[in-house]
Design a protein around this motif. Structure first.
Motif, PDB file in Angstrom:
ATOM      1  N   CYS A  48       0.866  -1.182   0.000  1.00 41.19           N
ATOM      2  CA  CYS A  48       0.000   0.000   0.000  1.00 41.19           C
ATOM      3  C   CYS A  48       0.900   1.229   0.000  1.00 41.19           C
ATOM      4  O   CYS A  48       1.800   1.347   0.823  1.00 41.19           O
ATOM      5  N   ALA A  50       0.194   4.141   0.816  1.00 43.57           N
ATOM      6  CA  ALA A  50      -0.099   5.085   1.895  1.00 43.57           C
ATOM      7  C   ALA A  50       0.478   4.581   3.207  1.00 43.57           C
ATOM      8  O   ALA A  50       1.175   5.300   3.902  1.00 43.57           O
ATOM      9  N   CYS A  51       0.212   3.313   3.558  1.00 42.25           N
ATOM     10  CA  CYS A  51       0.589   2.834   4.895  1.00 42.25           C
ATOM     11  C   CYS A  51       1.695   1.777   4.863  1.00 42.25           C
ATOM     12  O   CYS A  51       2.191   1.381   5.914  1.00 42.25           O
ATOM     13  N   CYS A  71      -5.041  -0.041   0.469  1.00 46.55           N
ATOM     14  CA  CYS A  71      -5.897  -0.807   1.380  1.00 46.55           C
ATOM     15  C   CYS A  71      -7.373  -0.444   1.189  1.00 46.55           C
ATOM     16  O   CYS A  71      -8.223  -1.311   1.049  1.00 46.55           O
ATOM     17  N   CYS A  75      -6.709   5.109   2.884  1.00 44.50           N
ATOM     18  CA  CYS A  75      -5.340   5.120   2.359  1.00 44.50           C
ATOM     19  C   CYS A  75      -5.294   5.899   1.043  1.00 44.50           C
ATOM     20  O   CYS A  75      -4.301   6.544   0.736  1.00 44.50           O
TER      21      CYS A  75
HETATM   22 ZN   LIG Z   1      -2.861   1.204   3.383  1.00 47.59          ZN
END
Ligand SMILES: [Zn+2]
Ligand SMILES: [Zn+2]
Ligand SMILES: [Zn+2]
Ligand SMILES: [Zn+2]
Length: 466
Positions: A48, A50-51, A71, A75
């Motif tokens: 992912c 973002a995370c 996700c 995200c």
């Molecule tokens: Zn994520």
């Protein structure tokens, strides 16, 4: 704001580097800074953006704008993902990721895109990034012409894209706090030079800032350094690794000393039955022909020793490190061949210490407790002598020693002795807490630091009890 305890200096050999402007106490946080850029490593599974979570097809959904898998909706909105999202949208068609659970070549572009995006989004950070040293890379990534065409980066020259990839590779730190390790490039931290016995250590906050901490007392005008390789490896492996990844041959004072400050991490035991000497070459910095015993004058050819070490090395890399019995067997087998603190022994003893200490101390057999104590003491001697900057490791080691000592004393059933061990262990815990004080709670070391608070409270309760 208080002036930093260092200044940026320049010379032709080192380029820009950091020098202490006054003496700095051990444990001082010398600098803290956010990354200029951070993102996935060039070779990674689908993660992912973002995370950092490793994704499967089922656990992810493509971004509604750009197609990179994430996700969920949260995200998708994360600012972390915006640079590649904007640049992917701009190219006119979405990215499609079909292969999960294998290294996915599309991810090699993400951190490069994030770096390029800085130029428009944060020009001052872009300037700082461009001032870092690039170095020709031999890692296997697509040529700049490919990414230029794929993302329609018409405003960018191939040379500029290449320079960005080179700066990321040579200055990248592994950031261990996300759900999968990330590549992060920092500004001033990139100017720290290498030393195999570094005077600084780095750690990270939960937010991904880097902290550079004095690992010992540092005097005015000393250069600030960190170790770019594993400081618990032997000299030959360290130098080869530095040459492969950072393109220089280290000849620091630690590399110059074959016994590595008397720790014997490269030493072999003399094969002559009656001799208790250690065998080493005169230097590791030139081609080695012979190794000499420091006690009986026996001489051994480098070919034979290389063969022996190659065989043991293969055994170490093949052995199951999560198997305590295999570790114990290895230590017994090579007890008469390698120094107790030889780097292969250290490697296996580290795994064993980790395994035994992850169990409940009260349930360890007395022999295992004794073994844990002995191996951890050996690790402590080596780390303190040649790797004082390994503050995470030193903190864990002191914590384990204190726990082991208390458990051994508890079984001895001698109230007076037990109380004195408690008092002594209290100091070990306090010292361990100092080593771990800056560790983020997302890492196990940060959580051990929290546990130490509870241990201290328990000890204080026991000691005040009559
Ligand atoms: Zn994520
Ligand atoms: Zn997107
Ligand atoms: Zn060195
Ligand atoms: Zn000998």
């Amino acid at each position: 704001m208080e002036a930093p305890p260092y200044k940026i200096c320049f010379d032709n050999i080192l380029g820009r580097h950091l020098v202490a402007t006054h003496s700095i106490d051990c444990g001082t946080v010398i600098l803290e800074e956010p990354p200029l850029v951070r993102g996935p490593f060039f070779h990674t599974y689908a993660v992912c953006l973002a995370c950092g979570k490793i994704l499967t097809e089922a656990s992810s959904r493509p971004c509604s704008k750009c197609g990179w898998p994430l996700c969920d909706e949260n995200c998708e909105k994360s600012p972390n993902h915006q640079p590649e999202c904007i640049l992917t949208v701009a190219r006119g068609n979405k990215i499609s990721i079909k292969n999960f659970g294998v290294s996915n070549p599309n991810y090699q572009f993400v951190t490069i895109l994030r770096a390029l995006y800085l130029k428009q989004a944060a020009p001052e950070m872009w300037e700082k990034l461009m001032q870092l040293q690039p170095h020709p890379i031999d890692v296997n990534i697509a040529p700049p012409s490919f990414i230029r065409k794929l993302f329609k980066l018409d405003d960018w020259s191939e040379d500029k894209i290449k320079k960005v990839a080179e700066i990321l590779t040579i200055n990248g730190h592994e950031l261990p706090i996300a759900r999968s390790p990330q590549l992060a490039v920092y500004d001033k931290t990139s100017l720290l030079e290498h030393c195999c016995q570094a005077n600084c250590t780095k750690t990270f906050t939960n937010e991904g800032h880097v902290l550079v901490i004095a690992a010992r007392q540092i005097e005015e005008n000393e250069h600030l350094s960190i170790c770019y390789t594993d400081p618990l490896w032997g000299v030959e492996n360290r130098r080869l690794h530095l040459h492969q990844t950072k393109h220089f041959w280290c000849s620091c004072s630690r590399c110059e000393d074959p016994s590595e400050m008397g720790t014997n991490i490269n030493s072999i035991r003399c094969p002559n039955e009656s001799c208790s000497g250690f065998v080493l070459p005169k230097t590791f910095l030139q081609e080695i022909k012979i190794w000499n015993c420091d006690s009986c004058d026996a001489v051994f050819s480098n070919d034979n020793i290389s063969l022996l070490l190659g065989k043991i090395g293969a055994e170490v890399s093949e052995m199951p490190k999560e198997d305590a019995a295999a570790c114990k067997q290895f230590i017994k087998k090579y007890d008469k061949v390698l120094a107790a603190t030889h780097f292969y022994m250290i490697d296996v003893k580290m795994a064993l210490s980790h395994m035994l200490s992850s169990e409940n101390y009260e349930e360890l057999s007395y022999n295992d407790l004794k073994l844990l104590f002995k191996t951890t003491e050996e690790l402590k001697m080596v780390a303190e002598t040649i790797a004082p900057a390994e503050r995470r490791l030193l903190g864990l080691i002191l914590y384990r020693l204190a726990k082991t000592k208390i458990e051994m004393a508890r079984r001895d059933d001698d109230e007076g002795k037990f109380r004195s061990v408690l008092a002594e262990s209290r100091n070990d815990f306090c010292e361990a807490r100092l080593f771990l004080a800056n560790e983020p709670t997302v890492l196990p070391e940060g959580r051990v630091c929290l546990k130490i608070g509870l241990e201290l409270k328990l000890i204080d309760d026991l000691l005040t009890k009559k």
